[in-house]
Design an enzyme around this catalytic site. Structure first.
Site, PDB file in Angstrom:
ATOM      1  CD  GLU A 266      65.776  26.125  69.069  1.00  0.00           C
ATOM      2  OE1 GLU A 266      65.808  26.307  70.298  1.00  0.00           O
ATOM      3  OE2 GLU A 266      66.268  25.131  68.521  1.00  0.00           O
ATOM      4  CB  CYS A 300      65.614  32.015  74.724  1.00  0.00           C
ATOM      5  SG  CYS A 300      67.097  31.643  73.792  1.00  0.00           S
TER       6      CYS A 300
HETATM    7  P1  NAP Z   1      57.016  36.433  69.810  1.00  0.00           P
HETATM    8  O1  NAP Z   1      56.196  37.583  70.239  1.00  0.00           O
HETATM    9  O2  NAP Z   1      56.490  35.076  70.038  1.00  0.00           O
HETATM   10  O3  NAP Z   1      57.307  36.687  68.247  1.00  0.00           O
HETATM   11  C1  NAP Z   1      58.166  35.853  67.530  1.00  0.00           C
HETATM   12  C2  NAP Z   1      57.807  35.931  66.060  1.00  0.00           C
HETATM   13  O4  NAP Z   1      56.510  35.352  65.871  1.00  0.00           O
HETATM   14  C3  NAP Z   1      57.714  37.358  65.514  1.00  0.00           C
HETATM   15  O5  NAP Z   1      58.203  37.386  64.197  1.00  0.00           O
HETATM   16  C4  NAP Z   1      56.211  37.618  65.529  1.00  0.00           C
HETATM   17  O6  NAP Z   1      55.782  38.583  64.591  1.00  0.00           O
HETATM   18  C5  NAP Z   1      55.693  36.260  65.131  1.00  0.00           C
HETATM   19  N1  NAP Z   1      54.285  36.059  65.471  1.00  0.00           N
HETATM   20  C6  NAP Z   1      53.550  36.641  66.437  1.00  0.00           C
HETATM   21  N2  NAP Z   1      52.283  36.162  66.407  1.00  0.00           N
HETATM   22  C7  NAP Z   1      52.224  35.270  65.411  1.00  0.00           C
HETATM   23  C8  NAP Z   1      51.210  34.435  64.877  1.00  0.00           C
HETATM   24  N3  NAP Z   1      49.972  34.413  65.388  1.00  0.00           N
HETATM   25  N4  NAP Z   1      51.505  33.647  63.841  1.00  0.00           N
HETATM   26  C9  NAP Z   1      52.758  33.633  63.329  1.00  0.00           C
HETATM   27  N5  NAP Z   1      53.771  34.402  63.774  1.00  0.00           N
HETATM   28  C10 NAP Z   1      53.512  35.205  64.806  1.00  0.00           C
HETATM   29  O7  NAP Z   1      58.476  36.477  70.495  1.00  0.00           O
HETATM   30  P2  NAP Z   1      59.439  37.731  70.687  1.00  0.00           P
HETATM   31  O8  NAP Z   1      58.883  38.602  71.746  1.00  0.00           O
HETATM   32  O9  NAP Z   1      59.801  38.330  69.372  1.00  0.00           O
HETATM   33  O10 NAP Z   1      60.764  36.987  71.226  1.00  0.00           O
HETATM   34  C11 NAP Z   1      60.944  36.626  72.537  1.00  0.00           C
HETATM   35  C12 NAP Z   1      60.634  35.158  72.766  1.00  0.00           C
HETATM   36  O11 NAP Z   1      61.470  34.355  71.935  1.00  0.00           O
HETATM   37  C13 NAP Z   1      60.942  34.723  74.182  1.00  0.00           C
HETATM   38  O12 NAP Z   1      59.917  33.886  74.638  1.00  0.00           O
HETATM   39  C14 NAP Z   1      62.250  33.966  74.042  1.00  0.00           C
HETATM   40  O13 NAP Z   1      62.471  33.028  75.065  1.00  0.00           O
HETATM   41  C15 NAP Z   1      62.074  33.327  72.714  1.00  0.00           C
HETATM   42  N6  NAP Z   1      63.370  32.964  72.123  1.00  0.00           N
HETATM   43  C16 NAP Z   1      63.747  31.654  72.106  1.00  0.00           C
HETATM   44  C17 NAP Z   1      65.000  31.287  71.608  1.00  0.00           C
HETATM   45  C18 NAP Z   1      65.451  29.850  71.619  1.00  0.00           C
HETATM   46  O14 NAP Z   1      66.490  29.571  71.050  1.00  0.00           O
HETATM   47  N7  NAP Z   1      64.730  28.930  72.222  1.00  0.00           N
HETATM   48  C19 NAP Z   1      65.846  32.269  71.086  1.00  0.00           C
HETATM   49  C20 NAP Z   1      65.430  33.602  71.098  1.00  0.00           C
HETATM   50  C21 NAP Z   1      64.185  33.939  71.616  1.00  0.00           C
HETATM   51  P3  NAP Z   1      55.346  40.061  65.040  1.00  0.00           P
HETATM   52  O15 NAP Z   1      56.575  40.659  65.588  1.00  0.00           O
HETATM   53  O16 NAP Z   1      54.874  40.667  63.783  1.00  0.00           O
HETATM   54  O17 NAP Z   1      54.267  39.900  66.074  1.00  0.00           O
END
Ligand code: NAP
Length: 503
Positions: A266, A300
Site C-alpha cells: 500500500e 495517502c
Molecule cells: P515511509 O517513510 O516509507 O515508512 C514506512 C515504514 O517503512 C516505516 O515503518 C519505516 O520505518 C519503514 N522503512 C523505512 N525504510 C525502510 C527500509 N529501507 N526497509 C524497510 N522498511 C523501511 O512512510 P511514512 O512516512 O511512515 O508514511 C507515509 C507514506 O505512507 C506516504 O507515502 C503515504 O501515502 C503512504 N501510505 C499509504 C497508504 C495506502 O493505503 N496506500 C496508507 C497510509 C500511508 P522507520 O520509521 O523506522 O523509517
C-alpha cells in the site's frame, strides 16, 4: 510532554525517570536492549518516550521462534477461538481507549476526534474479522473432464503462508497494525510487526492487549528497529509475506530486497478530484477541503489535484478558499481542525515544492505559510494545464495538506492529467453527467473511485489499494486474504477401484 498510561499497560515500561522507557514484545517475552530510540511528540518536538533498539541477534532469535513455534501455534488455534480472541481484544481496546487516544494525540499530533475515530475503526476491524472468514474457503475440483484425471478429484485448500512481516507507516499507527494483524492471523499466519520509528507506541500497547486477550504467545512480535536496518529480515526466506504500507520509494526498496515472496504493498500517491461543470461547487469545495485538511493532509488518500471543467472552476475556487480560511490550526489538544505534521522536514519539502511551483508559473491561492516548526497552513495552488506536469508536486507526493487546481477543457483532459501521474491510488468525480462519470470510471487508472465524495479507505469495508506506483494487492475486509494465503491441491486417486469395492 508527558504520557499518561493505565497501570495494566504500564507493566511494559519503566517509569523511573521522567521519560518512560518501553520494552517491546518479541515472540513470547517483553524485552529491552542496551540501546534506545527517542520518541518525539510532534506537538512540541520534545522526547516523551523511549523504545529499545533491537539488535540483529535478537531479531534472528525472534524469527527462529516465530517460524518454529509461533506459526504453528496460530495455525493450530481453532478459527472460532481466534475470532473470540479478536472480540476480547476489541473489548480491551475499548477498556484502554484513553491510553490509546493519549498515545495518538501525543505521539502523532492527532486531534482527539481523529484519535478516537482511529480507536473505533480498530475495534470495528477486529469485530469484522467474521467477514474475512467467508473468504477462507477452498474448492472441490472433479477430475471428470480429462481422460487423464478420470476417477480422481481434488480439493484445493487455502492455507496460511506462515510468517507475515507487517511494516507500517506513521500516520495510522494503531489502525494499520490492527488491520494487518487481523487479516494475517485470521488466515492462520503468525505476524511480526515493524512499526514506524516515529510512532511505535500504539503497536506496543496493542501487543500488550493481544497478550492479555490470550493470543498465542509466540505468534506475535514487534520489531522496534529503524527501517534502514531491516535488510536482513526482509530478505530472510522464513518470511513468507510482506505487507507494507508506506511511501513508494521505501516500498520499491522492500520488494527489491525481499525477492520471491507474497506482497501487499500500500504505497503513496495522493488523489485527484475531477470536478464536472454540473457539480455543486459549494458541496464539492466542502468535500475537497475536508479531504485536504483531515489529519493535516497526512493521508495517502488526501486530494492533491483538482482537475475542474471550466464553468465551475471560478465558483469552486472561491468556495474552496473560503472553506480553507475556516480551518483552525494549532495544538491538537485544543479545539482545532489541524494539528502539526509529523516532522519539520515535511514542511521544508512543502516550501521547496511551492518555490518550484511558483517558478513554473503557479500561483498560491491560499496558505503555504509555516506557522512554526512543523505547524503549517493548508496550501492551495493553481497552474495552467500546459505546465502542471512539470511540478515537483505532480511527480512526487508531499505528505501534508497541499492541493493544486487546474482548469481543464473537459473530462477527457482531466482523466489524461490524472492518469499521467505515476501514482494510481484513488480518484473522486464530482458531478451528475452520467456519461462523463461512466467514462471516468472506465478510464481512470486507480484502485478506487468515489463519486460525489472524497476518497476515504476507512476500515476497508470496501477494498482499496493502488495501481502503478501506488501499490500491489488490496487491503479490505475479505480481500487481503488472497495475498496472505496460498493454495494447496490435494488429489485423491480412486482409479482401479469401483465405489462398490469400498462398501
Ligand atoms: P515511509 O517513510 O516509507 O515508512 C514506512 C515504514 O517503512 C516505516 O515503518 C519505516 O520505518 C519503514 N522503512 C523505512 N525504510 C525502510 C527500509 N529501507 N526497509 C524497510 N522498511 C523501511 O512512510 P511514512 O512516512 O511512515 O508514511 C507515509 C507514506 O505512507 C506516504 O507515502 C503515504 O501515502 C503512504 N501510505 C499509504 C497508504 C495506502 O493505503 N496506500 C496508507 C497510509 C500511508 P522507520 O520509521 O523506522 O523509517
Amino acid at each position: 510532554m508527558e504520557l499518561k498510561v493505565s497501570p495494566e499497560l504500564k507493566e511494559i515500561a519503566s517509569f523511573d525517570s521522567k521519560i518512560p522507557s518501553f520494552k517491546t514484545y518479541l515472540v513470547g517475552d517483553w524485552v529491552s536492549s542496551k540501546e534506545f530510540e527517542d520518541v518525539v511528540s510532534p506537538i512540541d518536538l520534545t522526547v516523551f518516550a523511549r523504545v529499545p533498539r533491537i539488535p540483529d541477534q535478537m531479531i534472528d532469535q525472534a524469527l527462529t521462534k516465530i517460524y518454529e513455534k509461533g506459526r504453528w501455534e496460530v495455525r493450530d488455534m481453532p478459527g472460532e477461538k481466534r475470532l473470540k480472541t479478536f472480540h476480547d481484544m476489541a473489548s480491551l481496546l475499548d477498556k484502554f481507549r484513553e491510553d490509546l487516544i493519549e498515545a495518538l494525540i501525543v505521539g502523532n499530533g492527532k486531534t482527539r476526534a481523529a484519535a478516537n475515530g482511529e480507536v473505533n475503526a480498530s475495534i470495528e476491524r477486529l469485530i469484522r474479522a467474521d467477514l474475512d472468514v467467508r473468504k477462507l474457503y477452498g474448492e472441490y475440483v472433479p477430475g471428470d473432464w480429462s481422460s487423464e484425471s478420470l476417477e480422481t478429484e481434488a480439493i484445493v485448500r487455502r492455507e496460511p503462508v506462515g510468517v507475515v512481516l507487517a511494516i507500517t507507516p506513521f500516520n495510522y499507527p494503531l489502525f494499520d497494525v490492527v488491520n494487518k494483524f487481523v487479516y494475517s492471523t485470521v488466515a492462520g499466519n503468525a505476524i511480526l510487526i515493524k512499526p514506524a520509528s516515529r510512532t511505535p507506541l500504539p503497536a506496543l500497547l496493542f501487543a500488550r492487549i493481544a497478550e492479555i486477550a490470550g493470543f498465542p504467545r509466540h505468534g506475535l512480535g514487534v520489531l522496534t528497529v529503524p527501517g534502514k536496518e531491516m535488510d536482513k529480515i526482509i530478505s530472510d526466506k522464513r518470511i513468507g509475506v510482506i505487507s507494507f504500507t508506506g511511501s513508494t520509494e521505501t516500498g520499491e526498496k522492500v520488494i527489491r530486497l525481499g525477492g520471491v515472496k507474497q506482497y501487499v504493498m500500500e504505497l503513496g500517491g495522493g488523489d485527484s478530484a475531477i470536478v464536472l461543470d454540473d457539480s455543486d461547487p459549494t458541496y464539492t469545495a466542502q468535500k475537497i477541503a475536508t479531504s485536504m485538511t483531515s489529519y493535516s493532509g497526512q493521508r495517502c488518500d488526501s486530494i492533491k489535484f483538482v482537475f475542474s471543467e471550466p464553468n465551475v472552476y471560478d465558483p469552486l475556487k472561491g468556495t474552496l478558499i473560503e472553506e480553507l480560511k475556516k480551518v483552525k490550526i494549532g495544538d491538537p489538544r485544543e479545539e482545532v481542525n489541524m494539528g502539526p505534521v509529523i516532522e519539520k522536514g515535511t514542511v521544508d519539502e512543502l516550501e521547496f515544492a511551492i518555490k518550484d511551483a511558483t517558478e513554473k508559473g503557479a500561483r498560491v491561492l491560499f496558505g503555504g505559510k509555516r506557522i512554526k516548526d512543523n505547524y503549517v497552513e493548508p496550501t492551495l495552488l493553481e497552474i495552467e494545464k500546459e505546465r502542471v506536469k512539470e511540478l515537483y508536486l505532480y511527480k512526487k507526493e508531499v505528505f501534508l495538506s497541499v492541493a493544486v487546481m487546474v482548469k481543464v477543457e473537459n473530462v477527457d483532459e482531466a482523466i489524461s492529467l490524472s492518469n499521467s501521474r505515476r501514482y494510481g491510488l484513488d480518484a473522486s468525480v464530482f458531478g451528475n453527467d452520467i456519461n462523463k462519470i461512466r467514462k471516468a470510471i472506465r478510464m481512470l487508472e486507480v484502485g478506487a473511485i468515489y463519486i460525489n465524495d472524497f476518497p476515504r479507505h476507512g476500515i476497508g469495508y470496501f477494498p482499496f489499494g493502488g495501481r502503478k506506483d501506488s501499490g500491489l494487492g488490496r487491503e479490505g475486509i475479505g480481500y487481503t486474504i488472497e495475498h496472505v494465503t496460498t493454495y494447496k491441491t490435494v488429489v485423491y486417486n480412486y482409479k482401479g477401484k469401483g465405489v462398490w469395492e469400498y462398501m
